[in-house]
Enzyme design. Structure first.
Site, mmCIF file in Angstrom:
data_model
loop_
_atom_site.group_PDB
_atom_site.id
_atom_site.type_symbol
_atom_site.label_atom_id
_atom_site.label_comp_id
_atom_site.label_asym_id
_atom_site.label_seq_id
_atom_site.Cartn_x
_atom_site.Cartn_y
_atom_site.Cartn_z
ATOM 1 N N SER A 32 39.628 41.026 34.664
ATOM 2 C CA SER A 32 39.368 39.639 34.275
ATOM 3 C C SER A 32 38.969 38.678 35.384
ATOM 4 O O SER A 32 38.585 37.553 35.104
ATOM 5 C CB SER A 32 40.568 39.067 33.545
ATOM 6 O OG SER A 32 40.499 39.442 32.196
ATOM 7 N N SER A 51 38.579 37.760 31.243
ATOM 8 C CA SER A 51 39.065 36.581 30.581
ATOM 9 C C SER A 51 39.029 35.309 31.437
ATOM 10 O O SER A 51 39.148 34.222 30.893
ATOM 11 C CB SER A 51 40.509 36.815 30.111
ATOM 12 O OG SER A 51 41.356 37.057 31.215
ATOM 13 N N LYS A 56 43.310 28.848 36.331
ATOM 14 C CA LYS A 56 43.201 29.403 34.987
ATOM 15 C C LYS A 56 44.366 28.884 34.145
ATOM 16 O O LYS A 56 45.479 28.698 34.669
ATOM 17 C CB LYS A 56 43.227 30.942 35.108
ATOM 18 C CG LYS A 56 42.978 31.689 33.814
ATOM 19 C CD LYS A 56 42.891 33.195 34.093
ATOM 20 C CE LYS A 56 42.696 34.027 32.843
ATOM 21 N NZ LYS A 56 42.550 35.463 33.126
HETATM 22 N N1 GLN Z 1 38.738 42.639 29.531
HETATM 23 C C1 GLN Z 1 40.032 43.228 29.658
HETATM 24 C C2 GLN Z 1 40.797 43.109 28.364
HETATM 25 O O1 GLN Z 1 40.275 42.621 27.415
HETATM 26 C C3 GLN Z 1 40.727 42.679 30.844
HETATM 27 C C4 GLN Z 1 41.592 41.512 30.612
HETATM 28 C C5 GLN Z 1 42.271 41.040 31.853
HETATM 29 O O2 GLN Z 1 42.046 41.539 32.948
HETATM 30 N N2 GLN Z 1 43.138 40.063 31.689
HETATM 31 O O3 GLN Z 1 41.922 43.508 28.289
#
Ligand code: GLN
Length: 460
Positions: A171, A147, A72
């Protein structure tokens, strides 16, 4: 091919790492233009690495010999750009290599590129990337989740067998569920965060995304372990004696309002486990329903502090022709996208002396209650199952309401608030024939029980 099989074949000389990597690079070049999962392919570097691995003696090339791995875009790999999918860091070159990447390289893995993501890991759909959204490989009109959507799409499309993601509130697991692959958020502190660009330090964890359980378990075992460079790193305790027969918990109160196909898939998972003679027990997680709001207060607060360094003076985009210091800050910070700005503002507000008592401190207390819920429930059962997400992958541009997006993390946030590990495996389909995920929770450092439960669900 599974990562395990690639490594076996490369070690025995049946295939060379260079053959594997050349093939992988070709596949990525063919598929990536329509998916936008990779922001960059490290072609030259990957071929050089493959050559080095081929030069090592047979059988001594490592447990991931020749395995192509994608990382990532928030994980540092020295000399390579690490942009966090943000204009703020568009040209930022990593000055050192993250511990997780070092560990993978030591086992013969080849890092083939960096994957697209929501900017600074904030989002659930990958639409927040400054470099365009990622498409779901199973339906190009739909999001891959976020993400770590680029990493999940890279694995689901068969471009790579392994990709690393980071998970602060879901994420890794949510995009894994949306793309029909496997993703784990390990126990907080079990995988080093050294070299991971922080979003919310008290919740961030790196974990692998793969298309089978065995590869996932292998990669996790390689990247986990104590690291003195991460102050929250912990030594994994030696395995506790666990019962031969698992008891799996159903958090009846927390999953009471499931709708449509998610409810059906969850019911089927429960029936499947019962049919295998697994004991199912109802447990209660009374505070889990507050995990999403609690998560958003705490992680935005931490993000507002962590992202202060991206001011164009210490790190990040520097605007030209600014008038004075205030103007410099104002213009430099415009490089952030709207979601990142929203969270910084929300976090700064929550931490402000006038409001911290109402928000940040309250949320810390709720977090403690969520932790206690899990500790109590996990005394009665070895693992707990619940859906990964309330729904399957939605269309790109379909969900505009921020609160709806925030609530999509309903089932994933509790793991990050409690610090316990959780795994998502594909189970069932939604009405659009898109995959759904079944999520498995366990106690701290009990990742092996997650894999054990997953194998039972998969019929192994
Ligand atoms: N979808 C979650 C957010 O928008 C999780 C993001 C993450 O785990 N980095 O914060």
């Amino acid at each position: 091919m599974r990562a395990i099989d690639i490594a076996t074949k490369v070690n025995s000389g049946e295939v060379t790492a260079q053959e594997i990597i050349k093939q992988t690079l070709n596949t990525i070049k063919g598929k990536n233009p329509s998916l936008n999962a990779f922001l960059e392919i490290f072609e030259e570097d990957a071929l050089k690495r493959a050559k080095e691995i081929d030069a090592l003696p047979q059988g001594k090339k490592g447990r991931l010999a020749g395995v192509p791995v994608a990382i990532k875009d928030n994980i540092l790999y020295e000399g390579h750009i690490c942009s966090c999918a943000s204009k703020m860091l568009a040209n930022y070159k990593a000055p050192y290599t993250a511990t997780v990447v070092k560990k993978l390289l030591k086992e013969g893995a080849v890092i083939v590129g960096r994957t697209n993501m929501d900017e600074f890991a904030m989002g659930s759909s990958n639409e927040n990337s400054a470099f365009g959204p990622v498409k779901n490989p199973l339906d190009l009109t739909r999001v891959p989740g976020g993400s770590s959507g680029g990493s999940a799409a890279a694995v689901a499309s068969g471009m790579v067998p392994v990709a690393l993601g980071s998970d602060t509130g879901g994420s890794i697991r949510q995009p894994a569920a949306f793309c029909g692959v496997i993703g784990i958020k390990p126990t907080y502190g079990s995988v080093s965060r050294y070299g991971l660009t922080a979003f919310a330090s008290s919740a961030d964890q790196i974990g692998p995304i793969t298309n089978n359980i065995e590869d996932n378990e292998l990669v996790l075992s390689i990247i986990s372990g104590y690291d003195k460079k991460d102050s929250t790193s912990k030594t994994c305790p030696t395995k506790k004696q666990t019962k031969q027969n698992l008891t799996v918990g159903i958090p009846t109160d927390f999953v009471a309002n499931l709708e449509n196909e998610t409810a059906l898939a969850f019911k089927q998972a429960v029936e499947l486990l019962k049919s295998k003679g697994i004991q199912i027990k109802e447990v209660s997680l009374p505070h889990a329903k507050y995990a999403a709001p609690c998560y958003h207060i705490l992680t935005s607060s931490e993000a507002s502090s962590n992202l202060a360094r991206f001011d164009g003076l210490r790190y990040g985009y520097t605007a030209q022709n600014t008038k004075d210091l205030e103007d410099t800050y104002l213009k430099n910070r415009t490089a952030f996208g709207p979601e990142v700005k929203r969270r910084i503002i929300l976090g700064t507000f929550s931490l402000s002396s006038a409001h911290a008592g109402d928000f940040y401190l309250q949320a810390q207390k709720v977090r403690e209650l969520i932790k206690q819920d899990f500790q109590k429930a996990l005394k009665e059962v070895e693992t707990i199952i619940m859906p990964t997400t309330p729904n399957g992958a939605f269309k790109i541009g379909e969900v505009e309401d921020i609160l709806t997006l925030y609530l999509a993390d309903l089932f994933t946030c509790p793991a990050n608030m409690a610090g316990v590990p959780a795994l998502s495996i594909p189970f069932g389909k939604d009405k659009n024939n898109m995959p759904l995920g079944l999520q498995i929770y366990a106690n701290y450092f009990d990742e092996d029980l997650l894999y054990k439960t997953a194998a039972l669900v998969e019929g192994k």
